[in-house]
Design a protein around this motif. Structure first.
Motif, mmCIF file in Angstrom:
data_model
loop_
_atom_site.group_PDB
_atom_site.id
_atom_site.type_symbol
_atom_site.label_atom_id
_atom_site.label_comp_id
_atom_site.label_asym_id
_atom_site.label_seq_id
_atom_site.Cartn_x
_atom_site.Cartn_y
_atom_site.Cartn_z
ATOM 1 N N SER A 10 11.208 81.092 -10.106
ATOM 2 C CA SER A 10 10.915 82.474 -9.731
ATOM 3 C C SER A 10 10.287 83.197 -10.912
ATOM 4 N N SER A 11 9.076 83.707 -10.723
ATOM 5 C CA SER A 11 8.414 84.471 -11.782
ATOM 6 C C SER A 11 8.935 85.898 -11.860
ATOM 7 N N PRO A 77 7.780 79.946 -5.197
ATOM 8 C CA PRO A 77 6.743 80.859 -4.717
ATOM 9 C C PRO A 77 5.480 80.076 -4.381
ATOM 10 N N THR A 78 4.581 80.697 -3.668
ATOM 11 C CA THR A 78 3.324 80.078 -3.291
ATOM 12 C C THR A 78 2.276 80.274 -4.381
ATOM 13 N N ARG A 79 1.574 79.215 -4.678
ATOM 14 C CA ARG A 79 0.423 79.296 -5.577
ATOM 15 C C ARG A 79 -0.775 78.687 -4.841
ATOM 16 N N SER A 84 4.561 76.158 -6.887
ATOM 17 C CA SER A 84 4.216 76.576 -8.243
ATOM 18 C C SER A 84 4.085 75.361 -9.156
ATOM 19 N N SER A 85 3.310 75.491 -10.215
ATOM 20 C CA SER A 85 3.143 74.389 -11.173
ATOM 21 C C SER A 85 4.462 74.049 -11.857
ATOM 22 N N GLN A 86 5.319 75.054 -12.025
ATOM 23 C CA GLN A 86 6.610 74.794 -12.666
ATOM 24 C C GLN A 86 7.465 73.866 -11.812
ATOM 25 N N GLN A 117 1.356 88.380 4.255
ATOM 26 C CA GLN A 117 1.824 87.711 5.469
ATOM 27 C C GLN A 117 1.147 86.360 5.673
ATOM 28 N N HIS A 118 -0.076 86.217 5.202
ATOM 29 C CA HIS A 118 -0.844 85.002 5.460
ATOM 30 C C HIS A 118 -1.187 84.300 4.146
ATOM 31 N N GLY A 119 -0.253 84.325 3.222
ATOM 32 C CA GLY A 119 -0.498 83.791 1.884
ATOM 33 C C GLY A 119 -0.144 82.334 1.688
ATOM 34 N N GLY A 120 0.188 81.624 2.769
ATOM 35 C CA GLY A 120 0.438 80.195 2.637
ATOM 36 C C GLY A 120 1.894 79.784 2.674
ATOM 37 N N GLN A 121 2.737 80.580 3.328
ATOM 38 C CA GLN A 121 4.164 80.233 3.362
ATOM 39 C C GLN A 121 4.407 78.856 3.980
ATOM 40 N N GLU A 122 3.792 78.597 5.119
ATOM 41 C CA GLU A 122 4.065 77.334 5.814
ATOM 42 C C GLU A 122 3.461 76.150 5.077
#
Length: 209
Positions: A10-11, A77-79, A84-86, A117-122
């Protein structure tokens, strides 16, 4: 009693908050739940300048610990539509566990956050699940018995793939996980714990026979 690891990165604290709710749900089901985070890769000076939440209390996990748990619930989180790279860096170090089949048959699950809302959750959840499949884990999502994911009276995260939250209020400001999103996280924690305990009981019965 099943042992659950909630492993997160978590950032800014959104996934940290969700991780605590997931762990609460697992404990409600009667499991033990540890919350640990993966190491930060961003230099301290850069993280501080970027406003990262640096006072997170969860201890940093070690890769070797993963084999000690009956279920691992990953929060990232979504990247750009993936983890995430971490988190990817941490999971890339599980080759030894993969080679020795240490995670085969354990329960795996994923939750996430995005800025919109459309940031790539799925896609983030599904791409993370791909790694868990390669490790031989049994994937558990967030079933539609959690009715909060189909509500239409408010903007909310969560999908059948896993719990999620939206981190941006739509105006560039910070949005914390809503109660519905937190309940989705708790539901997922309970569900994973119940599945893990049922599998453990089944193994005990087979051994007894």
């Amino acid at each position: 009693m099943a042992r659950i690891l909630v492993l997160y990165y978590s950032s800014y604290g959104h996934i940290e908050t969700m991780a605590m709710a997931v762990a609460d749900g697992a404990r409600q089901a009667g499991a033990t739940a540890d919350v640990k985070r993966v190491p930060e890769l961003v230099p301290d000076a850069v993280a501080s300048k970027s406003g990262y939440k640096l006072d997170q209390q969860a201890p940093v996990a070690m890769v070797s610990e993963l084999a000690d748990y009956d279920a691992i619930i990953i929060g990232t989180p979504t990247r750009f539509g993936t983890m995430s790279s971490q988190m990817k860096n941490f999971l890339d170090q599980t080759g030894g566990l993969w080679f020795e089949d240490k995670l085969v048959g354990k329960v795996g699950s994923v939750f996430t956050s995005t800025g919109s809302q459309h940031g790539g959750q799925e896609t983030t959840i599904q791409s993370t699940q791909t790694v868990l499949f390669h490790l031989g884990m049994m994937i558990v999502g967030l079933p539609y018995s959690f009715k909060g994911q189909i509500r239409m009276d408010e903007i909310t995260g969560c999908s059948p793939y896993g719990a999620s939250t939206l981190a941006d209020d739509g105006n560039g400001g910070d949005r914390q996980p809503s109660e519905n999103e937190l309940e989705g996280a708790r539901f997922q924690g309970r569900h994973v714990a119940e599945v893990a305990m049922a599998l453990a009981l089944g193994r005990q019965v087979r051994v007894a026979e």
